[in-house]
Design a protein around this motif. Structure first.
Motif, mmCIF file in Angstrom:
data_model
loop_
_atom_site.group_PDB
_atom_site.id
_atom_site.type_symbol
_atom_site.label_atom_id
_atom_site.label_comp_id
_atom_site.label_asym_id
_atom_site.label_seq_id
_atom_site.Cartn_x
_atom_site.Cartn_y
_atom_site.Cartn_z
ATOM 1 N N ASP A 88 62.232 41.371 20.677
ATOM 2 C CA ASP A 88 63.134 40.386 21.280
ATOM 3 C C ASP A 88 64.246 40.029 20.293
ATOM 4 O O ASP A 88 64.364 40.637 19.226
ATOM 5 C CB ASP A 88 62.368 39.153 21.758
ATOM 6 C CG ASP A 88 61.664 38.404 20.643
ATOM 7 O OD1 ASP A 88 61.951 38.662 19.444
ATOM 8 O OD2 ASP A 88 60.817 37.553 20.946
ATOM 9 N N GLU A 89 65.048 39.031 20.646
ATOM 10 C CA GLU A 89 66.207 38.636 19.828
ATOM 11 C C GLU A 89 65.820 38.164 18.432
ATOM 12 O O GLU A 89 66.585 38.279 17.483
ATOM 13 C CB GLU A 89 67.011 37.507 20.515
ATOM 14 C CG GLU A 89 67.584 37.868 21.850
ATOM 15 C CD GLU A 89 66.617 37.562 22.987
ATOM 16 O OE1 GLU A 89 65.567 36.929 22.766
ATOM 17 O OE2 GLU A 89 66.893 37.981 24.113
ATOM 18 N N VAL B 130 66.081 44.411 11.149
ATOM 19 C CA VAL B 130 66.993 44.673 12.252
ATOM 20 C C VAL B 130 68.317 43.971 11.974
ATOM 21 O O VAL B 130 68.370 42.752 11.882
ATOM 22 C CB VAL B 130 66.398 44.175 13.587
ATOM 23 C CG1 VAL B 130 67.367 44.408 14.724
ATOM 24 C CG2 VAL B 130 65.071 44.857 13.857
ATOM 25 N N PRO B 131 69.414 44.751 11.818
ATOM 26 C CA PRO B 131 70.710 44.122 11.559
ATOM 27 C C PRO B 131 71.211 43.365 12.789
ATOM 28 O O PRO B 131 71.046 43.825 13.912
ATOM 29 C CB PRO B 131 71.637 45.297 11.227
ATOM 30 C CG PRO B 131 70.847 46.541 11.377
ATOM 31 C CD PRO B 131 69.474 46.190 11.800
ATOM 32 N N ALA B 132 71.814 42.223 12.572
ATOM 33 C CA ALA B 132 72.335 41.418 13.678
ATOM 34 C C ALA B 132 73.517 42.131 14.329
ATOM 35 O O ALA B 132 74.317 42.772 13.660
ATOM 36 C CB ALA B 132 72.776 40.056 13.160
ATOM 37 N N THR C 29 71.043 48.937 20.959
ATOM 38 C CA THR C 29 71.176 48.924 22.409
ATOM 39 C C THR C 29 70.317 47.800 22.977
ATOM 40 O O THR C 29 69.156 47.660 22.603
ATOM 41 C CB THR C 29 70.717 50.275 23.000
ATOM 42 O OG1 THR C 29 71.489 51.317 22.394
ATOM 43 C CG2 THR C 29 70.893 50.316 24.492
ATOM 44 N N LEU C 30 70.893 47.013 23.875
ATOM 45 C CA LEU C 30 70.175 45.906 24.503
ATOM 46 C C LEU C 30 69.650 46.322 25.874
ATOM 47 O O LEU C 30 70.351 46.997 26.629
ATOM 48 C CB LEU C 30 71.094 44.694 24.654
ATOM 49 C CG LEU C 30 71.610 44.077 23.362
ATOM 50 C CD1 LEU C 30 72.612 42.984 23.664
ATOM 51 C CD2 LEU C 30 70.458 43.541 22.533
ATOM 52 N N LEU D 2 66.246 42.764 24.997
ATOM 53 C CA LEU D 2 65.282 43.448 24.144
ATOM 54 C C LEU D 2 65.916 44.657 23.471
ATOM 55 O O LEU D 2 66.899 45.205 23.958
ATOM 56 C CB LEU D 2 64.082 43.892 24.981
ATOM 57 C CG LEU D 2 63.349 42.788 25.736
ATOM 58 C CD1 LEU D 2 62.311 43.386 26.671
ATOM 59 C CD2 LEU D 2 62.694 41.831 24.765
ATOM 60 N N LYS D 3 65.329 45.071 22.347
ATOM 61 C CA LYS D 3 65.758 46.264 21.618
ATOM 62 C C LYS D 3 64.552 47.151 21.373
ATOM 63 O O LYS D 3 63.412 46.698 21.437
ATOM 64 C CB LYS D 3 66.384 45.881 20.274
ATOM 65 C CG LYS D 3 67.649 45.060 20.404
ATOM 66 C CD LYS D 3 68.209 44.719 19.034
ATOM 67 C CE LYS D 3 69.448 43.862 19.155
ATOM 68 N NZ LYS D 3 70.049 43.584 17.839
ATOM 69 N N ILE D 4 64.818 48.414 21.048
ATOM 70 C CA ILE D 4 63.748 49.381 20.796
ATOM 71 C C ILE D 4 63.810 49.842 19.349
ATOM 72 O O ILE D 4 64.859 50.235 18.850
ATOM 73 C CB ILE D 4 63.888 50.607 21.719
ATOM 74 C CG1 ILE D 4 63.696 50.198 23.174
ATOM 75 C CG2 ILE D 4 62.898 51.698 21.320
ATOM 76 C CD1 ILE D 4 63.975 51.316 24.161
#
Length: 91
Positions: free
Chosen positions: A62-63, A27-29, A33-34, A2-4
């Motif tokens: 999520d991803e 959101v750039p690929a 922070t994961l 997950l990302k914030i």
């Protein structure tokens, strides 16, 4: 994983761990922070965003970029130090 995404009082969205300090629209690929799970992301927000009053809301994604949960500051106009968490609503 997950990302914030932190949402500022002006409505700009910032990716936690993004090397750029500029707001993002997508959101750039490969950046950010994961976090292994929702609990880890929530603990990070409680600890690191406690004194950052510019952010009144966070989104845990999520991803695929789908919002998993939203956290909003409690208190008058979102100025509290605690966060209230809600699961994302499904379309």
């Amino acid at each position: 994983m997950l990302k914030i995404l932190a949402v500022s009082v002006r409505g700009h969205r910032y990716l936690e761990g993004n090397p750029s300090v500029h707001p993002i629209s997508e959101v750039p690929a490969g950046t950010g922070t994961l976090f292994p799970d929702l609990t880890a992301a929530q603990h990070h927000v409680q600890r690191e965003y406690r004194t950052l009053s510019v952010f009144w809301r966070v989104e845990v994604i999520d991803e695929r970029g789908q919002v998993v949960s939203r956290g909003t500051r409690d208190g008058l106009n979102g100025t509290g130090s605690r966060w209230v968490w809600q699961p994302a609503q499904k379309p």
